[in-house]
Scaffold this motif. Structure first.
Motif, mmCIF file in Angstrom:
data_model
loop_
_atom_site.group_PDB
_atom_site.id
_atom_site.type_symbol
_atom_site.label_atom_id
_atom_site.label_comp_id
_atom_site.label_asym_id
_atom_site.label_seq_id
_atom_site.Cartn_x
_atom_site.Cartn_y
_atom_site.Cartn_z
ATOM 1 N N LEU A 187 1.011 -1.047 -0.089
ATOM 2 C CA LEU A 187 0.100 -0.123 0.181
ATOM 3 C C LEU A 187 0.943 1.324 0.016
ATOM 4 O O LEU A 187 0.555 2.182 -0.727
ATOM 5 N N GLU A 188 1.850 1.168 0.882
ATOM 6 C CA GLU A 188 2.757 2.360 0.848
ATOM 7 C C GLU A 188 3.469 2.694 -0.428
ATOM 8 O O GLU A 188 3.653 3.672 -1.027
ATOM 9 N N LEU A 189 3.946 1.383 -1.184
ATOM 10 C CA LEU A 189 4.383 1.579 -2.596
ATOM 11 C C LEU A 189 3.509 2.271 -3.477
ATOM 12 O O LEU A 189 4.062 3.148 -4.318
ATOM 13 N N ARG A 190 2.351 1.682 -3.172
ATOM 14 C CA ARG A 190 1.373 2.426 -4.369
ATOM 15 C C ARG A 190 1.222 3.741 -4.078
ATOM 16 O O ARG A 190 1.149 4.686 -4.801
ATOM 17 N N ASP A 191 1.207 4.072 -2.697
ATOM 18 C CA ASP A 191 0.726 5.458 -2.410
ATOM 19 C C ASP A 191 2.037 6.307 -2.814
ATOM 20 O O ASP A 191 1.799 7.681 -3.083
ATOM 21 N N ARG A 192 3.190 5.816 -2.414
ATOM 22 C CA ARG A 192 4.484 6.581 -2.457
ATOM 23 C C ARG A 192 5.029 6.966 -3.928
ATOM 24 O O ARG A 192 5.263 7.883 -4.345
ATOM 25 N N LEU A 193 5.251 5.710 -4.545
ATOM 26 C CA LEU A 193 5.709 5.819 -5.831
ATOM 27 C C LEU A 193 4.664 5.682 -6.906
ATOM 28 O O LEU A 193 4.904 6.040 -8.095
#
Ligand code: ATP
Ligand code: MG
Length: 271
Positions: A187-193
């Protein structure tokens, strides 16, 4: 609305010679920028075959796969780096003899980077992205936990800054707390990258937690697809209803419980 990042249109994939098996039969999918699309369905329904076709590992019999509007079959081979895969078993994809530092440096070396400082900086950035400690660089895969190994596999997949990450049952071999920790990372990679993720899973609780959209597959066909909550709350197809009925705790209680566990400060992937 922006056009989708990845467009699979009427894809047909067959295996075998004289009596081919139609593993994927006229499937169409859309994966949007910065979204997670879950692909769900029983074993043998064709999920991994779609993933392989998208990653360019099997040749479709017919249909079209386009990334950012360009047909994948026309794309240069080195453009394939834009789609990366992570599999269920990190042991099968990490070289057991290589230290983690070597494994993570490899994509940079292969892409022609020779400057050691630049490679080290790239590797450090990857480690930070997947929240791993630099101390692990000197270790070999057997000296890591399952969760740590999966983080390394994800880091390596991210090295060439792909647009699409395909996670083919990438959480299935992990215990529940580690699954939650890695799902948080996705989820973090989706949101940050702004990474778009094709998330293949049998776990509808995890799908509900992660996915923006979901497609339900059976026998090589997509039965229904749409907004994740909408499909899971009000399935249009009997098969989806069966899948949901077979998932314990699919009510709000199960979801809330998972959210609670996710909030716990558990280091589920320490060795
Ligand atoms: N290399 C292959 N050669 C021949 N048939 C294959 C091959 N790979 C898969 N198949 C067949 O294609 C169909 C779809 O398989 P696929 O691996 O895509 O299913 P899946 O949905 O990913 O299943 P699972 O949930 O078990 O991973 C199955 O009938 C399978 O037996
Ligand atoms: Mg599969």
């Amino acid at each position: 609305m922006t056009p989708p990042l990845l467009c699979v249109d009427n894809l047909v994939v067959s295996y075998g010679g004289r009596r081919p098996v139609r593993a994927v039969d006229a499937c169409s999918l859309e994966l949007h920028y910065g979204q997670i699309l879950a692909l769900v369905g029983e074993s043998g329904s064709g999920k991994s075959t779609i993933a392989r076709a998208v990653a360019g590992l099997v040749r479709p019999a017919s249909g079209r796969i386009a990334l950012a509007g360009t047909d994948l079959s026309e794309q240069a081979r080195n453009d394939r780096r834009r789609i990366q895969m992570v599999f269920q078993d990190p042991d099968a994809s990490l070289n057991p003899f290589h230290r983690i530092g070597t494994t993570l440096a490899e994509p940079f070396v292969v892409s022609g980077i020779t400057d050691k400082a630049a490679i080290a900086a790239g590797v450090a950035k990857l480690l930070a992205m997947v929240r791993l400690d630099g101390e692990l660089l000197g270790r070999r895969p057997r000296e890591l936990s399952g969760g740590q190994k999966q983080r390394v596999a994800i880091a390596r997949a991210l090295a060439m800054a792909p647009d699409v990450l395909i996670a083919d049952e990438a959480l299935s071999a992990l215990d529940v707390t580690t699954q939650l920790a890695i799902s948080e990372l996705l989820l973090e990679l989706r949101d940050r990258l702004g990474l778009a993720i094709l998330f293949i899973s049998h776990d509808l609780l995890m799908v509900r937690r992660l996915a923006d959209r979901v497609a339900i597959m059976r026998s090589g066909r997509i039965l229904e697809q749409g907004d994740c909550a909408a499909v899971l709350d009000a399935p249009a197809h009997d098969y989806t209803r069966l899948l949901l009925a077979a998932t314990p705790d699919m009510d709000r209680g199960g979801i809330d419980l998972m959210a609670d566990i996710a909030l716990l400060d558990v280091e589920g992937d320490q060795p």
